[in-house]
Structure formats: C-alpha cells, structure tokens
Design a protein around this motif. Structure first.
Motif, PDB file in Angstrom:
ATOM      1  N   GLY A 129       0.843  -1.184   0.000  1.00 59.57           N
ATOM      2  CA  GLY A 129       0.000   0.000   0.000  1.00 59.57           C
ATOM      3  C   GLY A 129       0.878   1.233   0.000  1.00 59.57           C
ATOM      4  N   ALA A 130       0.665   2.137  -0.973  1.00 58.98           N
ATOM      5  CA  ALA A 130       1.512   3.337  -1.068  1.00 58.98           C
ATOM      6  C   ALA A 130       0.785   4.394  -1.878  1.00 58.98           C
ATOM      7  CB  ALA A 130       2.836   2.982  -1.742  1.00 58.98           C
ATOM      8  N   ASP A 131       1.339   5.595  -1.877  1.00 57.82           N
ATOM      9  CA  ASP A 131       0.825   6.622  -2.766  1.00 57.82           C
ATOM     10  C   ASP A 131       1.324   6.246  -4.167  1.00 57.82           C
ATOM     11  OD1 ASP A 131       0.348   8.801  -4.333  1.00 57.82           O
ATOM     12  OD2 ASP A 131       1.116  10.277  -2.901  1.00 57.82           O
ATOM     13  N   LEU A 132       0.478   5.541  -4.929  1.00 53.06           N
ATOM     14  CA  LEU A 132       0.935   4.934  -6.176  1.00 53.06           C
ATOM     15  C   LEU A 132       1.362   5.961  -7.216  1.00 53.06           C
ATOM     16  CD1 LEU A 132      -1.488   1.888  -6.590  1.00 53.06           C
ATOM     17  CD2 LEU A 132       0.724   1.976  -5.479  1.00 53.06           C
ATOM     18  N   ASN A 133       0.710   7.122  -7.208  1.00 50.35           N
ATOM     19  CA  ASN A 133       1.087   8.190  -8.142  1.00 50.35           C
ATOM     20  C   ASN A 133       2.566   8.517  -8.002  1.00 50.35           C
ATOM     21  OD1 ASN A 133      -0.245   9.536 -10.125  1.00 50.35           O
ATOM     22  ND2 ASN A 133      -1.676  10.516  -8.698  1.00 50.35           N
ATOM     23  N   GLN A 134       2.943   8.758  -6.737  1.00 50.02           N
ATOM     24  CA  GLN A 134       4.315   9.151  -6.415  1.00 50.02           C
ATOM     25  C   GLN A 134       5.278   7.972  -6.627  1.00 50.02           C
ATOM     26  OE1 GLN A 134       4.786   9.654  -2.260  1.00 50.02           O
ATOM     27  NE2 GLN A 134       6.578  10.968  -2.423  1.00 50.02           N
ATOM     28  N   LEU A 135       4.843   6.793  -6.217  1.00 45.94           N
ATOM     29  CA  LEU A 135       5.693   5.604  -6.292  1.00 45.94           C
ATOM     30  C   LEU A 135       6.006   5.224  -7.739  1.00 45.94           C
ATOM     31  CD1 LEU A 135       6.844   3.527  -4.190  1.00 45.94           C
ATOM     32  CD2 LEU A 135       4.989   2.044  -4.867  1.00 45.94           C
ATOM     33  N   TYR A 136       4.990   5.247  -8.589  1.00 47.43           N
ATOM     34  CA  TYR A 136       5.187   4.850  -9.987  1.00 47.43           C
ATOM     35  C   TYR A 136       6.101   5.844 -10.704  1.00 47.43           C
ATOM     36  CZ  TYR A 136       1.421   1.354  -9.568  1.00 47.43           C
ATOM     37  OH  TYR A 136       0.660   0.275  -9.191  1.00 47.43           O
ATOM     38  N   LYS A 137       5.965   7.116 -10.325  1.00 48.37           N
ATOM     39  CA  LYS A 137       6.795   8.158 -10.922  1.00 48.37           C
ATOM     40  C   LYS A 137       8.255   7.950 -10.504  1.00 48.37           C
ATOM     41  CE  LYS A 137       6.324  13.119 -11.346  1.00 48.37           C
ATOM     42  NZ  LYS A 137       5.625  14.263 -10.754  1.00 48.37           N
ATOM     43  N   PHE A 138       8.439   7.672  -9.214  1.00 48.62           N
ATOM     44  CA  PHE A 138       9.778   7.500  -8.641  1.00 48.62           C
ATOM     45  C   PHE A 138      10.492   6.288  -9.243  1.00 48.62           C
ATOM     46  CE2 PHE A 138      12.314   5.591  -5.101  1.00 48.62           C
ATOM     47  CZ  PHE A 138      13.316   6.543  -5.073  1.00 48.62           C
ATOM     48  N   ARG A 139       9.750   5.213  -9.439  1.00 47.56           N
ATOM     49  CA  ARG A 139      10.366   3.976  -9.936  1.00 47.56           C
ATOM     50  C   ARG A 139      10.299   3.851 -11.471  1.00 47.56           C
ATOM     51  NH1 ARG A 139      13.902   2.021  -6.571  1.00 47.56           N
ATOM     52  NH2 ARG A 139      13.097   1.526  -4.532  1.00 47.56           N
ATOM     53  N   GLY A 140       9.730   4.781 -12.135  1.00 45.70           N
ATOM     54  CA  GLY A 140       9.617   4.712 -13.591  1.00 45.70           C
ATOM     55  C   GLY A 140       8.760   3.537 -14.027  1.00 45.70           C
ATOM     56  N   VAL A 141       7.650   3.339 -13.322  1.00 48.91           N
ATOM     57  CA  VAL A 141       6.780   2.193 -13.606  1.00 48.91           C
ATOM     58  C   VAL A 141       5.972   2.452 -14.881  1.00 48.91           C
ATOM     59  CG1 VAL A 141       4.730   0.947 -12.755  1.00 48.91           C
ATOM     60  CG2 VAL A 141       6.595   1.502 -11.192  1.00 48.91           C
ATOM     61  N   SER A 142       5.912   1.435 -15.756  1.00 44.95           N
ATOM     62  CA  SER A 142       5.009   1.579 -16.903  1.00 44.95           C
ATOM     63  C   SER A 142       3.750   0.756 -16.607  1.00 44.95           C
ATOM     64  CB  SER A 142       5.719   1.152 -18.184  1.00 44.95           C
ATOM     65  OG  SER A 142       5.481  -0.177 -18.468  1.00 44.95           O
ATOM     66  N   LEU A 143       2.601   1.400 -16.742  1.00 43.50           N
ATOM     67  CA  LEU A 143       1.341   0.773 -16.318  1.00 43.50           C
ATOM     68  C   LEU A 143       0.411   0.588 -17.507  1.00 43.50           C
ATOM     69  CD1 LEU A 143      -0.422  -0.080 -13.820  1.00 43.50           C
ATOM     70  CD2 LEU A 143      -1.293   2.255 -13.823  1.00 43.50           C
ATOM     71  N   ARG A 144      -0.055  -0.637 -17.660  1.00 44.92           N
ATOM     72  CA  ARG A 144      -1.080  -0.934 -18.665  1.00 44.92           C
ATOM     73  C   ARG A 144      -2.399  -0.960 -17.898  1.00 44.92           C
ATOM     74  NH1 ARG A 144      -2.145  -5.963 -20.937  1.00 44.92           N
ATOM     75  NH2 ARG A 144      -0.351  -6.843 -19.859  1.00 44.92           N
ATOM     76  N   GLY A 145      -3.362  -0.178 -18.316  1.00 46.05           N
ATOM     77  CA  GLY A 145      -4.604  -0.041 -17.545  1.00 46.05           C
ATOM     78  C   GLY A 145      -4.525   1.217 -16.706  1.00 46.05           C
ATOM     79  N   ARG A 146      -5.118   1.183 -15.498  1.00 44.97           N
ATOM     80  CA  ARG A 146      -5.054   2.384 -14.657  1.00 44.97           C
ATOM     81  C   ARG A 146      -4.819   2.019 -13.194  1.00 44.97           C
ATOM     82  NH1 ARG A 146      -9.827   2.419 -12.095  1.00 44.97           N
ATOM     83  NH2 ARG A 146     -11.622   1.518 -13.150  1.00 44.97           N
ATOM     84  N   MET A 147      -4.606   3.076 -12.426  1.00 42.17           N
ATOM     85  CA  MET A 147      -4.353   2.847 -10.996  1.00 42.17           C
ATOM     86  C   MET A 147      -5.651   2.480 -10.297  1.00 42.17           C
ATOM     87  SD  MET A 147      -1.742   5.725  -9.787  1.00 42.17           S
ATOM     88  CE  MET A 147      -0.446   6.226 -10.886  1.00 42.17           C
ATOM     89  N   PRO A 148      -5.602   1.810  -9.147  1.00 40.92           N
ATOM     90  CA  PRO A 148      -6.835   1.468  -8.426  1.00 40.92           C
ATOM     91  C   PRO A 148      -7.552   2.737  -7.955  1.00 40.92           C
ATOM     92  CG  PRO A 148      -4.887   0.705  -7.230  1.00 40.92           C
ATOM     93  CD  PRO A 148      -4.416   1.269  -8.497  1.00 40.92           C
TER      94      PRO A 148
END
Lengths: 384, 365
Positions: B112-131
């Motif tokens: 559980g985390a602030d996914l917006n911030q986390l994905y940006k920090f880790r350079g996550v590529s997301l297919r679909g959308r955040m919960p």
C-alpha cells in the motif's frame, strides 16, 4: 628434538603454502564446477565475467545449438546484509544451474526460481553471517539504490565457491544489479566436445537472430523474463573456460599468478631456516665429546655416513608429519571462517607437492646444518 | 641489578652467538611482520581510493524490528517530523498475502503506497489504470503472467486471515519487486487491514538527514547503496585473514625461542659452572640465564620488527613497480598491530625460554 623442530617448521611452511595457494585457487575457481567441459560466455569489454552484462537472448541461441547440453544464465550482484557485511548475491534459474552444480540441500529447500523474495544460502555464508532457514534478510545493493528483503528457504552445500554466496532467482539479482529483465551477467555452457568443439562455440554465437522465440527448453521464469523485456542489449561476447577467465582477470588486473603465492611460502621457509638449522646444531653439540673422540681416531667419514642419512631421512619423515599438521591447521582455520579472501572462504590447497616440498626443504636444511656442526667439532674437544 | 648487568655483558661479549640467537627468533618475527605491514599499507591505499560516501537515500524502519515484515511505524508522528525537513519520501505498508486466481495461487506481498508518487519515482510503466476504489488493485507483470491475469480479471487476496476480491485495474512493469506484487493505494490498504490503520512498514526517503535524529521515534535510518561500507568490509575481512595466518607464525616463534635459549644455555654452561663455584644459588643462576634470554628476546623483537618493516618496504616498492602503482602508502605497522606483535612475541619468546633455563639451572655442573 630435531624432529619436533623440523615438524613445527614444516607445519608452518605447509600451512602457509596451503593457505596462499588455496587463496589463489579460490580466486581462480570462482566459476569452476565439476561438470566436465564448461565454458563461460561473457561480455568482451567486461573486466571479469562477474561484472559483465550480456543479452539474455544469447540463451535462445545457445539452447538451440547442436552440441550444447546445458546453459545457465546468471546475474552476479553484491549486497550488504543487515550486519553491514558484504555478500555476493547470484541470480540463477534453479533448473538450469542444477545441470552444472550438484546442490546438497542441508536444511529447508532450494529456491524454486518463481518467487521473487526467496533465497538459498551457501553453507559457508550461512556460517559466516549466521543465516538459517526461515530468516528474512534485507539485501541492500552496493551498485544501485535498490533493496529487497528475501526469506532464506534453505541452506545448501555445493563444494564450489557458490557455498560463499546467496542464491536468488534471476529477476531478484537483476533488480539488485540494476539490470533489465533481458540482461544477465554471464552464462555457463556445457558442451559435448565431439559435436561442438569449444572453438566452434564462439562462432555459433552471434550468427543468428537473437530476438526470436523462446526455445521450448527454457524454464518458465526465463520465458517470463523474455515477456517482461523490451529493447535489445548489444554486446560482443567471449567464450572462455571457467578457470581461464578468472586467471586472465587476476593476471591482467592484479598481476598475480601462482608463482606470487608460492613466493609467500618460500618467504616463510626463509624465515624459518635459522630455527631449523639450530636444532641439529644443538644435537651435534650435545654429542660433541663422542664425535670428537671418533674423529681423533680417524672416523670422520664414518660419523658423516652414520649421522647425515639418519638426520636426512628422519627429518624428511618428520617434515611430512608436520606438513600434514599444517594442512589440518589450515583446514581448521578455513572451516572456522578465519581465512577469507573478499567474500569467499579460502579452501586450502590439497596438492601433494606442498608436503613434499615442505618436508624436502626442511630436511635438507637440517642435514646441511648437521654436516656443518659435525665438521666444526674439533678433535681435541674431548681432552678438556 | 648486578645479575642483569652481568647477563648483558656476557651476552655482548660473544657477538657471533648473540647474532645467531637474534637471527633465529628475529627472522620469524620479520616473516610475520612483513604481511601485516604490507596488508596495512594496501588497506590504507585502498581506503584512500574509496571516496567518503555521503548518503542521500535511506530506508526508515522500526528499530526494534528484525525484518521489514516485522516493522510497524506510527505514520502520523513520523509524517510531522518529515514535513519539517526538505526531503522526498514515500511511506509504504507492506504485508504478505496469498493471491488466488482461476489458474492457481501464489504467495506474494500487498504493497500500500501513494501509487502516483511511487510509480513516478520507480519509472513504472502501467497498462490499464491505478486502483480507484477499495475493490481494485494493480498487479506486477511477472505475477500476472504466472497466474495468467489480464486487466479486469478478478482475483482473491487472502490478507491477515481475511479474503478480499479485487478487479485487476492495471498491470505494471518496473523491473523491480513490484513486478511480483499486488499494489493498492495506502489509504485503501489501511481500510483492508484495520488493525494497521495509520501505521506503515517503511519509508523510502531521499534527501540529507541526520539518522540519529530519528532514534527518539524508535526509527532506524538504513542508508541505501552502501558501497564504501561493502568495500571496507571486503578489504578488512581479507586483511583479518592475513592476521590470522600471522598468528600461526607466532606459534613458531615460541618453538624458535625454546631452541635459541637452549643453545644460549648450553653455550653458557662454563659461566654457570663459574657462578656455582663462587657460591651462586640455583635460583640466582636461573635468574642470570633468564635475564640473558630476556635481553636476547627484546633485541630479537626489535630487530625482527625493524627487518620486517624494512623488508616490507622493499617488497612493497618492488610490487608497486610490477603493478605500476604510482602513488602508494609505505608499509608500516599500526599501533594496534605493534601492540599485538610486541605482546604476543614478548610473551611467547620469554615463556619459550623458561623450560631450557630450568633444565640448565638444575644440571649438575
């Protein structure tokens, strides 16, 4: 008295030789296995196989090459555990690496390769870091800011340098090393030399399109890594034998070879010469009166022919016993984790040359000292 | 005092014999000193090359926790402290869970985390959308491939003994542990695990901090990428092996002292006879021999250490030429090594001489 000092001197020389040559062999055998014709494939521009980065796609080329019996892609990373001690973390595909190394699971189980957060600890590293099955270990990468907490699922023994490492699934080591899913450090390749001579192996690489479909023999995790990959990793590759690759690295980067390590043992022997020489000298001096009498009645040759062979043979045998003690001492030091080079436990060298050289040198010094001491006894000494 | 002066004069009156005693023990001491001194030099040399590392990335965990999984931090208190500092941070609640799909199940972690911030920090590529709500989650690509999950599939997650059903809102790829995890928003995680409401497992932090300042909150700041710590550890463990090897050489010093002092006592038999004839007791004769052995040992130690250091300088300079190392730290013993050598060799050489002294003092001359 002569025998005890010769034994002690020989033990120390043998101990030094076992440890110093053991250090050299430990370093050169970091990639060696007992699995026959094993070659290492790594990047041509890398300083060593451990620091290299090559495309995982090479796996596809190799596994579909006739004469290649097994391939193990591996990722080498260095991490620090909670106590601050460094450890080599090796990412392996369990199904592939078992074709090269026989792992004896001493406790728990071996890694499945599917789970990101599992690790197996080698016997030596488990002793050194106090790891046991069920422990959770925070691995902080030395090369990147990445970290991961893994659960030790088992402790294994392989009688190779892998006993000093922590094995994790490939993807975990890639994360710690900062590599993408389609890159690894090196590959072990086992070949059937009748079908594929080693010089032909390098020719077999790079000729085909490496971005093709995953070969059917690939394990599930490797297939998953291919699916998770994007882009290509360009790399020029070299193929070397396991020990050759490390010897070349040591020679090039540290200018060290086997002779450098023998010279340490010779240095210790040189330092012990006075002590070894002193023992037969004392023995002869204690019998100076008897020797003097025999000399004065013309028995010089008789003394030398009686004393010298006895000194030579007995000190050689004592030297052999001493060498054995020296070897056992080095083994005890090694098993107590008192001898470490980098993060690897030094395995004492077991070659027969060490006891023979050690016993031979000490017995020669003892015999020469005995000869000099006998010659120095004056014929009139007994009169006083 | 008279005995000491007598012993010293007797010793120096025969320089050849004195030299043989000194060489016997001294050469072994030198052999042990050389690797210690060279090892010290290499350590100092290497340490000079390792730049002092300034840490800017930390992991904040509960200092009483044995592992990350055991760590629980009260986030509200920490948040207030962190907001006062100029740092970027990402609080995360991580719990082990079992994910079940139609294909099978897998043990993994729910983060559980602030996914917006986390994905940006880790350079996550997301297919679909955040919960977006309580019944949605993201899953990592490796987990999705293993369980054959696609976007909008439903999965069951067993967490702290309760089962929750999630819809896969997105599949992420980051080449990191998240590839094998289930990810939800931090507030969502607090709702899913009410026992840990307002609590977190760790904070990933970037910025300059004083790790000691978190101690009052019972929080430990673990520096990330501890390269210099690792190199220091590797160098020190290797050098400790040289120290351990030198210990074995010191055992030889004991044997060597025994024989050197025995030779010295045998050589002194005529002196012992003279002293006995003028009425010296056995005790005083033993003391005379002991002083001789002590003086010889002290000279041997000094000579041995000196030869060792000089020889190590020669070896090191030669090695530096061979290895083409231009700048180097000349070999020397550290104070702690010097104490070790002096104490160990002193004790061993003196105790090594005692048996032969007793033997000669008891002899009928």
């Amino acid at each position: 008295m002569i025998l005890s000092i010769v034994s002690i001197a020989s033990a120390i020389v043998a101990f030094t030789a076992c440890v110093s040559l053991g250090a050299f062999h430990t370093m050169t055998n970091l990639l060696s296995t007992n699995a026959g014709s094993v070659m290492i494939i790594y990047g041509a521009n890398a300083r060593s196989p451990q620091t290299s980065v090559i495309p995982l796609a090479v796996y596809n080329e190799l596994i579909s090459t006739r004469g290649v019996e097994a391939v193990s892609p591996e990722v080498v990373s260095v991490a620090v555990v909670s106590s601050g001690k460094p450890v080599v973390v090796r990412g392996v595909d369990p199904r592939s690496v078992e074709g090269f190394i026989e792992f004896k699971v001493l406790d728990g189980a071996f890694i499945s390769g599917d789970r990101y957060f599992e690790a197996a600890a080698g016997l030596e590293v488990s002793k050194r870091l106090g790891l046991k099955t069920g422990d959770r270990v925070l691995l902080r990468s030395v090369l990147t800011r990445n970290y991961v907490e893994v659960e030790v699922v088992g402790v294994y023994e392989s009688t190779t340098s892998l006993d000093d490492e922590i094995l994790v699934p490939i993807q975990t080591a890639q994360w710690l090393r900062g590599l993408p899913p389609n890159a690894v450090s090196m590959m072990r390749v086992k070949i059937d030399e009748e079908l594929l001579p080693r010089e032909k192996l390098s020719e077999a690489l790079g000729g085909k399109d490496s971005g093709g479909e995953v070969a059917s023999k690939a394990s599930r995790i490797i297939s998953l890594l291919f699916l998770a990959s994007t882009g290509n990793i360009p790399s020029r590759l070299v193929v070397r034998e396991a020990s050759e690759s490390m010897q070349e690295f040591l020679g090039r980067e540290t200018k060290l070879n086997e002779a450098s390590f023998w010279s340490i043992a010779i240095l210790v022997f040189a330092g012990s010469i006075s002590t070894i020489a002193l023992a037969p000298t004392l023995f002869i001096l204690e019998h100076a009166r008897e020797i003097s009498i025999i000399k004065s009645i013309g028995g010089v040759r008789r003394i030398q022919s009686a004393v010298l062979p006895v000194v030579l043979v007995s000190s050689f045998l004592a030297g052999l016993v001493g060498s054995m003690i020296g070897y056992l001492l080095s083994k005890a030091f090694s098993e107590s984790s008192l001898l470490v080079v980098g993060t690897y436990t030094i395995k004492p060298a077991t070659t027969m040359i060490i006891p023979l050289v050690s016993a031979g040198l000490t017995s020669i010094v003892a015999a020469v000292a005995a000869k000099i001491a006998t010659d120095s006894v004056k014929t009139e000494a007994w009169i006083g | 005092m008279i005995l000491l002066s007598l012993a010293f004069k007797d010793l120096v009156s025969e320089p050849k014999r004195l030299l043989s005693y000194i060489l016997t023990v001294g050469s072994l001491i030198a052999v042990a000193v050389i690797p210690l001194a060279v090892g010290n030099a290499y350590i100092q040399q290497l340490m000079r090359f390792i730049p002092r590392q300034d840490y800017h990335h930390y992991l904040l965990v509960n200092s009483s926790a044995n592992s990350l999984s055991d760590s629980i931090i009260d986030y509200k208190l920490l948040e207030n402290t962190l907001n006062l500092k100029n740092v970027d941070y990402s609080p995360q609640l991580i719990r082990r869970c079992n994910i079940i799909s139609g294909v099978g199940s897998a043990v993994t972690f729910l983060r559980g985390a602030d996914l917006n911030q986390l994905y940006k920090f880790r350079g996550v590529s997301l297919r679909g959308r955040m919960p977006m709500n309580l019944s949605e989650a993201n899953v990592g690509i490796l987990l999705a491939e293993r369980l054959n999950l696609s976007i909008n599939d439903r999965v069951e997650v067993e967490l702290s003994g309760r089962r929750h059903v999630f819809r896969v809102a997105g599949i992420l790829r980051c080449n990191c542990p998240y590839d094998e995890e289930v990810l939800v928003q931090l507030k969502q995680a607090w709702t899913l695990i009410p026992d840990l409401n307002g609590k977190i497992t760790l904070v990933e932090l970037s910025g300059e901090i004083d790790p000691q300042k978190f101690a009052y909150l019972n929080i430990r700041a673990i520096p990330l990428q501890p390269a210099s710590q690792a190199v220091t550890g590797i160098v020190e463990s290797t050098f400790n092996s040289v120290r351990n090897w030198a210990l074995a050489i010191f055992a030889m010093v004991f044997a060597s002292s025994y024989f050197a002092s025995l030779k010295m006592c045998v050589d002194s038999i005529d002196r012992v006879a003279v002293l006995r004839s003028i009425g010296f007791s056995r005790r005083r004769i033993a003391l005379f021999l002991f002083y001789k052995a002590l003086t010889a040992s002290l000279i041997s130690i000094l000579v041995g250490i000196s030869i060792g250091i000089v020889a190590s300088q020669v070896i090191f300079r030669a090695a530096s030429l061979v290895l083409s190392i231009e700048a180097y730290q000349p070999p020397t013993l550290t104070l702690s090594d010097l104490y070790l050598v002096l104490t160990l060799v002193g004790i061993l050489s003196v105790t090594g001489s005692v048996p032969s002294i007793i033997r000669v003092a008891r002899m009928r001359v």
